[in-house]
Each structure stands twice: as structure tokens, then as C-alpha cells.
Design a protein around this motif. Structure first.
Motif, PDB file in Angstrom:
ATOM      1  N   CYS A  20      27.443  63.114  18.357  1.00 54.87           N
ATOM      2  CA  CYS A  20      27.214  62.298  17.242  1.00 54.87           C
ATOM      3  C   CYS A  20      27.027  60.864  17.886  1.00 54.87           C
ATOM      4  CB  CYS A  20      28.503  62.123  16.306  1.00 54.87           C
ATOM      5  SG  CYS A  20      30.094  62.067  17.095  1.00 54.87           S
ATOM      6  N   THR A  21      26.249  60.156  17.005  1.00 56.61           N
ATOM      7  CA  THR A  21      25.862  58.598  17.500  1.00 56.61           C
ATOM      8  C   THR A  21      26.268  57.648  16.726  1.00 56.61           C
ATOM      9  OG1 THR A  21      24.102  59.685  18.783  1.00 56.61           O
ATOM     10  CG2 THR A  21      23.987  57.265  18.361  1.00 56.61           C
ATOM     11  N   LEU A  22      26.853  56.796  17.120  1.00 57.17           N
ATOM     12  CA  LEU A  22      27.069  55.264  16.040  1.00 57.17           C
ATOM     13  C   LEU A  22      26.079  54.324  16.517  1.00 57.17           C
ATOM     14  CD1 LEU A  22      28.936  53.905  14.091  1.00 57.17           C
ATOM     15  CD2 LEU A  22      30.147  52.944  16.110  1.00 57.17           C
ATOM     16  N   PHE A  23      25.372  53.892  15.668  1.00 58.31           N
ATOM     17  CA  PHE A  23      24.268  52.659  16.121  1.00 58.31           C
ATOM     18  C   PHE A  23      24.142  51.628  14.855  1.00 58.31           C
ATOM     19  CE2 PHE A  23      22.448  55.988  13.180  1.00 58.31           C
ATOM     20  CZ  PHE A  23      21.378  55.498  12.351  1.00 58.31           C
ATOM     21  N   VAL A  24      23.613  50.755  15.702  1.00 55.70           N
ATOM     22  CA  VAL A  24      23.196  49.399  14.619  1.00 55.70           C
ATOM     23  C   VAL A  24      22.155  49.708  14.043  1.00 55.70           C
ATOM     24  CG1 VAL A  24      22.746  46.771  14.989  1.00 55.70           C
ATOM     25  CG2 VAL A  24      24.432  47.700  16.498  1.00 55.70           C
ATOM     26  N   VAL A  25      22.117  49.756  12.592  1.00 55.08           N
ATOM     27  CA  VAL A  25      20.716  49.945  11.813  1.00 55.08           C
ATOM     28  C   VAL A  25      19.533  48.950  12.222  1.00 55.08           C
ATOM     29  CG1 VAL A  25      20.048  50.464   9.546  1.00 55.08           C
ATOM     30  CG2 VAL A  25      22.244  51.244  10.164  1.00 55.08           C
ATOM     31  N   ASP A  26      18.328  49.725  12.159  1.00 56.71           N
ATOM     32  CA  ASP A  26      17.130  48.750  12.267  1.00 56.71           C
ATOM     33  C   ASP A  26      16.389  49.213  11.280  1.00 56.71           C
ATOM     34  OD1 ASP A  26      16.074  51.127  13.149  1.00 56.71           O
ATOM     35  OD2 ASP A  26      15.810  50.295  15.254  1.00 56.71           O
ATOM     36  N   ALA A  27      15.090  48.917  11.210  1.00 58.04           N
ATOM     37  CA  ALA A  27      14.212  49.106  10.112  1.00 58.04           C
ATOM     38  C   ALA A  27      13.541  50.597  10.463  1.00 58.04           C
ATOM     39  CB  ALA A  27      12.886  48.389  10.026  1.00 58.04           C
ATOM     40  N   GLY A  28      14.057  51.407  11.213  1.00 63.36           N
ATOM     41  CA  GLY A  28      13.732  52.821  11.602  1.00 63.36           C
ATOM     42  C   GLY A  28      14.638  53.864  11.103  1.00 63.36           C
ATOM     43  N   VAL A  29      14.270  55.113  11.349  1.00 65.82           N
ATOM     44  CA  VAL A  29      15.231  56.203  10.773  1.00 65.82           C
ATOM     45  C   VAL A  29      16.074  56.606  11.999  1.00 65.82           C
ATOM     46  CG1 VAL A  29      15.425  58.387   9.935  1.00 65.82           C
ATOM     47  CG2 VAL A  29      13.819  56.930   9.052  1.00 65.82           C
ATOM     48  N   ASP A  30      17.493  56.278  12.444  1.00 73.76           N
ATOM     49  CA  ASP A  30      18.265  56.594  13.315  1.00 73.76           C
ATOM     50  C   ASP A  30      17.789  56.238  14.452  1.00 73.76           C
ATOM     51  OD1 ASP A  30      19.548  58.121  11.343  1.00 73.76           O
ATOM     52  OD2 ASP A  30      18.584  59.893  11.702  1.00 73.76           O
ATOM     53  N   THR A  31      17.059  54.967  14.642  1.00 72.58           N
ATOM     54  CA  THR A  31      16.561  54.627  15.920  1.00 72.58           C
ATOM     55  C   THR A  31      17.107  53.257  16.458  1.00 72.58           C
ATOM     56  OG1 THR A  31      14.996  52.965  14.533  1.00 72.58           O
ATOM     57  CG2 THR A  31      14.098  55.342  15.235  1.00 72.58           C
ATOM     58  N   GLY A  32      18.347  52.786  15.832  1.00 72.03           N
ATOM     59  CA  GLY A  32      18.619  51.470  16.198  1.00 72.03           C
ATOM     60  C   GLY A  32      19.602  51.510  17.449  1.00 72.03           C
ATOM     61  N   PRO A  33      19.900  50.591  18.059  1.00 67.72           N
ATOM     62  CA  PRO A  33      20.708  50.317  19.298  1.00 67.72           C
ATOM     63  C   PRO A  33      22.069  50.947  19.322  1.00 67.72           C
ATOM     64  CG  PRO A  33      19.732  48.140  18.732  1.00 67.72           C
ATOM     65  CD  PRO A  33      19.415  49.069  17.628  1.00 67.72           C
ATOM     66  N   ILE A  34      22.217  51.792  20.504  1.00 69.53           N
ATOM     67  CA  ILE A  34      23.390  52.807  20.349  1.00 69.53           C
ATOM     68  C   ILE A  34      24.883  52.099  20.595  1.00 69.53           C
ATOM     69  CG2 ILE A  34      24.566  54.634  21.385  1.00 69.53           C
ATOM     70  CD1 ILE A  34      21.679  55.711  21.683  1.00 69.53           C
ATOM     71  N   VAL A  35      25.841  52.242  19.724  1.00 75.05           N
ATOM     72  CA  VAL A  35      27.130  51.446  19.997  1.00 75.05           C
ATOM     73  C   VAL A  35      27.839  52.670  20.659  1.00 75.05           C
ATOM     74  CG1 VAL A  35      29.161  50.637  19.123  1.00 75.05           C
ATOM     75  CG2 VAL A  35      26.877  50.170  17.991  1.00 75.05           C
ATOM     76  N   ALA A  36      27.981  53.744  20.527  1.00 74.69           N
ATOM     77  CA  ALA A  36      28.805  54.730  20.995  1.00 74.69           C
ATOM     78  C   ALA A  36      28.298  56.160  20.444  1.00 74.69           C
ATOM     79  CB  ALA A  36      30.429  54.786  20.359  1.00 74.69           C
ATOM     80  N   GLN A  37      28.562  57.061  21.647  1.00 83.41           N
ATOM     81  CA  GLN A  37      28.175  58.554  21.594  1.00 83.41           C
ATOM     82  C   GLN A  37      29.383  59.502  21.847  1.00 83.41           C
ATOM     83  OE1 GLN A  37      24.270  58.347  23.807  1.00 83.41           O
ATOM     84  NE2 GLN A  37      23.236  59.276  21.586  1.00 83.41           N
ATOM     85  N   SER A  38      29.418  60.553  21.433  1.00 83.16           N
ATOM     86  CA  SER A  38      30.410  61.551  21.847  1.00 83.16           C
ATOM     87  C   SER A  38      29.771  62.873  21.698  1.00 83.16           C
ATOM     88  CB  SER A  38      31.529  61.344  20.757  1.00 83.16           C
ATOM     89  OG  SER A  38      32.688  62.259  21.151  1.00 83.16           O
ATOM     90  N   VAL A  39      30.238  63.826  22.687  1.00 79.20           N
ATOM     91  CA  VAL A  39      29.479  64.869  22.854  1.00 79.20           C
ATOM     92  C   VAL A  39      30.433  66.104  22.297  1.00 79.20           C
ATOM     93  CG1 VAL A  39      28.949  66.775  24.524  1.00 79.20           C
ATOM     94  CG2 VAL A  39      28.511  64.439  25.105  1.00 79.20           C
ATOM     95  N   VAL A  40      29.713  67.171  21.803  1.00 76.04           N
ATOM     96  CA  VAL A  40      30.409  68.229  20.814  1.00 76.04           C
ATOM     97  C   VAL A  40      29.620  69.604  21.510  1.00 76.04           C
ATOM     98  CG1 VAL A  40      30.806  69.476  18.888  1.00 76.04           C
ATOM     99  CG2 VAL A  40      30.842  66.904  18.794  1.00 76.04           C
TER     100      VAL A  40
END
Length: 205
Positions: A139-159
Motif C-alpha cells: 500500500c501507498t500513502l501519497f499526496v494527491v495531485d491532479a492525476g490518478v494515484d500519481t502524487g508524491p509518496i509519503v509512505a509505503q508498506s510491503v505485503v
């Protein structure tokens, strides 16, 4: 915002499990953020009930009640602004915000995605990861921009992807990790501050 309670508005469209994770965290006085309001795009959802049980103010703005999508976006922007948030978290909010909202909360609007961005964007991240045959996703936590799931990444976690996973079982494990990641990252943003520099999100003042 280092040294003070981070004010968070959460936007929901459904059951609000990510919202509940934040509400549970903020019930601890040591957690450095507080949910000041919960907004929704529909009535009668569990996310609103969760907020009401926690004594958090709520508001509902349905797209169909406005003549245009831009009018809805302007109303959403104004409603959120009334609670003076430092951060807005889209927690299963199933509407794309428009230009007004993005301008007002640039760099302060967060969303989660059930994949390791930039892989598998869109609505079917877990199923797409499974179909591709990857051995890990997440999963990815990101800062929203005008794209779809394309914003700068705040955090990620592996599953890890298990041999007997279905899209549903994989998604459930991702959601569990997503809640933990969201609570941890928002807490860290509140404690340390953060900056967004191009595509890079840095913790710290």
C-alpha cells in the motif's frame, strides 16, 4: 505544525475503516493529531456513524444536489475550510476532487492506494497485482495531485502475496497494513512536520 495538535478532516464514502483507525489513534492523548470533522458524499454510511459515535462533527455534500461538478467542488472546499484543517485525508472517498479543492489543499491532501505505486494504479490494484504474478505488493500513502494515484509518496508498506491468495484475501491483508501505515505516517507528520519538494516528501521541519 510541530509541537501542536495537527487538525485533520477525513473524507469518506463507505464503511470508514481507515477513519476508525485514525479515531482510535486520536483517542490516545499522546497521539499528536485530532480528527476535527468527517465529510461524506453520501448519507447513511458507516463512516458517518463512526464519526458520530466518536463525537466528531460531520457534513454531507452529494454531487447530485449541485447543478455542476465544479459547484460541488467549491462547496466541498468551503465546508472543509470551515474546520481549518492542517491536513485532509481521503479515506475511501470515492469522488475525485476538482481544481478548487486541489488548489486550496495542495500538499496537504492525502490518499491511500492498495498497491506499491507507481505499479497497478486505479481501482483494481490487488487484483492487478495478483494477475501479474508479483510476489510482493502493498500500500501507498501519497499526496494527491491532479492525476490518478500519481502524487508524491509519503509512505509505503510491503505485503507478501501468498500462493493461495484471491484478490479479496490479498486486499484484506493490504487494508490491515494500510491502516497501520496511515496512523503511523499522520502521527509522524504531526510530530516532525513535513515538506513536499517536487516528487519527494520529507519528514522534518
Amino acid at each position: 505544525m510541530v509541537g501542536s495538535q495537527l487538525r485533520v478532516v477525513v473524507l469518506v464514502s463507505g464503511s470508514g475503516t481507515n477513519l476508525q483507525a485514525l479515531l482510535d489513534a486520536t483517542a490516545d492523548p499522546a497521539y499528536p493529531a485530532t480528527v476535527v470533522a468527517v465529510g461524506a458524499d453520501r448519507e447513511g454510511i458507516e463512516g458517518l456513524t463512526r464519526a458520530e459515535r466518536a463525537g466528531v462533527p460531520t457534513f454531507v455534500l452529494r454531487v447530485k444536489d449541485f447543478q455542476t461538478r465544479s459547484a460541488w467542488d467549491a462547496a466541498l472546499t468551503a465546508s472543509v475550510a470551515g474546520f481549518d484543517p492542517d491536513l485532509v485525508v481521503s479515506a475511501g472517498f470515492m469522488k475525485l476532487v476538482g481544481e478548487d479543492f486541489l488548489a486550496a489543499y495542495a500538499g496537504r491532501l492525502l490518499n491511500t492506494h492498495p498497491a506499491l505505486s507507481p505499479s497497478f494504479p486505479g481501482m483494481h490494484g490487488p487484483a492487478d497485482a495478483l494477475a501479474y504474478g508479483v510476489k510482493v505488493t502493498g500500500c501507498t500513502l501519497f499526496v494527491v495531485d491532479a492525476g490518478v494515484d500519481t502524487g508524491p509518496i509519503v509512505a509505503q508498506s510491503v505485503v507478501p502475496v501468498l500462493d493461495d491468495d484471491t484478490a479479496e484475501t490479498l486486499h484484506e491483508r493490504i487494508k490491515t497494513e494500510e491502516r497501520r501505515m496511515l496512523v503511523e505516517a499522520v502521527g509522524r507528520m504531526a510530530r516532525e512536520g513535513f515538506t513536499v519538494d517536487g516528487r519527494v516528501v520529507r519528514f522534518g521541519g
